[in-house]
Design a protein around this motif. Structure first.
Motif, short mmCIF file in Angstrom:
data_model
loop_
_atom_site.label_atom_id
_atom_site.label_comp_id
_atom_site.label_asym_id
_atom_site.label_seq_id
_atom_site.Cartn_x
_atom_site.Cartn_y
_atom_site.Cartn_z
N ILE A 57 0.82 -1.22 0.00
CA ILE A 57 0.00 0.00 0.00
C ILE A 57 0.85 1.26 0.00
O ILE A 57 0.33 2.35 0.20
CB ILE A 57 -0.99 0.01 1.17
N GLY A 58 2.18 1.12 -0.23
CA GLY A 58 3.03 2.28 -0.43
C GLY A 58 3.92 2.64 0.74
O GLY A 58 4.44 3.75 0.78
N THR A 59 4.16 1.72 1.67
CA THR A 59 4.90 2.05 2.88
C THR A 59 6.27 2.63 2.58
O THR A 59 6.70 3.59 3.23
CB THR A 59 5.03 0.80 3.77
N GLN A 60 6.99 2.08 1.62
CA GLN A 60 8.30 2.62 1.26
C GLN A 60 8.19 3.59 0.07
O GLN A 60 8.86 4.62 0.04
CB GLN A 60 9.27 1.49 0.91
N ALA A 61 7.35 3.26 -0.90
CA ALA A 61 7.28 4.06 -2.13
C ALA A 61 6.84 5.48 -1.87
O ALA A 61 7.36 6.44 -2.47
CB ALA A 61 6.34 3.38 -3.14
N ILE A 62 5.88 5.67 -0.97
CA ILE A 62 5.37 7.02 -0.71
C ILE A 62 6.45 7.88 -0.07
O ILE A 62 6.64 9.04 -0.46
CB ILE A 62 4.11 6.95 0.17
N GLY A 63 7.17 7.33 0.90
CA GLY A 63 8.24 8.11 1.53
C GLY A 63 9.34 8.47 0.55
O GLY A 63 9.90 9.57 0.61
N LEU A 64 9.66 7.57 -0.36
CA LEU A 64 10.69 7.86 -1.36
C LEU A 64 10.20 8.90 -2.37
O LEU A 64 10.97 9.76 -2.81
CB LEU A 64 11.11 6.58 -2.06
#
Length: 256
Positions: A57-64
């Motif tokens: 659900i974007g745990t790493q992708a959103i922060g990056l």
């Protein structure tokens, strides 16, 4: 192809995946900062083109993406990937996503500066052939000199002790209630694979709704993952411990 029940597992989990974390938004920010620091240290202090090949659900992708990188997310679960795009948009960020198998990533060769595979996703591939295929696919889509960031659970102690239950985690729901998540592990005879029941207790009108889902993982040690990565053609493989870098799991970095 992946076992369809695994896709169904994550499709069903996607709406409450954030409740695996005591504070999911804080985890997104913290993990993004930690991974961004590795990317910039290895590839240069500027935005880069990244693939999160198990984006959930974007745990790493959103922060990056918040750190300025051009991030694409793929996940076995189309429901999870769609939620990742929605969560990113709610934060004013662009995150193109697709449903894809990490063993056959649908991108041209040398497309990305870095590939992220986090949240113990590689352990859901339970045969050597699948692990080799996934790492080979990740390497194929990396440009020469590109960076792999692979987050894994530290399984060495678990392989010795064979625990049957993980400590429960408590998270606050949007309405201020509490949700509880725990895992029950059932080890296979080989001592390396285990079935796990992911159980969530969700508050519902003064009582609890119980949701339980089962999948299988391979408790890969860091030595095994390093050997698979080396065989796939990665170089300069280094493990980074959570206490040293602030990331929540052991993190393997490797170069293409």
């Amino acid at each position: 192809m992946p076992d369809p029940p695994l896709e169904r597992f994550f499709n069903q989990l996607a709406p409450t995946y954030d409740l695996l974390y005591p504070d999911w938004s804080a985890a997104v920010a913290q993990q993004g900062r930690a991974l961004d620091a590795y990317v910039r240290a290895a590839l240069g202090d500027r935005p880069h083109t990244l693939l999160d090949c198990a984006c959930g659900i974007g745990t790493q992708a959103i922060g990056l993406a918040a750190a300025g990188h051009a991030v694409t997310g793929t996940d076995l679960s189309p429901v999870a990937a769609a939620r990742a795009a929605h969560e990113a948009a709610a934060r004013g960020l662009r995150l193109p996503v697709a449903a894809a198998d990490m063993r056959r990533l649908p991108f041209p060769d040398a497309r990305f500066d870095a590939v992220v595979c986090a949240d113990n996703s590689l352990a859901l591939l339970t045969t050597p052939e699948d692990v080799r295929a996934a790492l080979g696919s990740m390497r194929r889509v990396l440009r020469p000199g590109g960076l792999l960031l692979l987050g894994m659970r530290a399984y060495e102690e678990a392989r010795r002790e064979h625990p049957e239950v993980l400590p429960p985690r408590v998270a606050r729901t949007p309405d201020g209630g509490r949700a509880v998540t725990l895992q029950l592990w059932e080890w296979h005879d080989d001592g390396e694979h285990y079935d796990f029941d992911l159980i969530q207790l969700l508050p519902r009108g003064g009582t609890w709704e119980v949701r339980s889902r089962r999948a299988t993982s391979w408790a890969l040690t860091r030595e095994q993952v390093t050997a698979f990565g080396t065989a796939a053609g990665f170089e300069r493989l280094v493990w980074h411990e959570p206490a040293a870098d602030g990331y929540f799991q052991p993190l393997l970095t490797a170069r293409c």
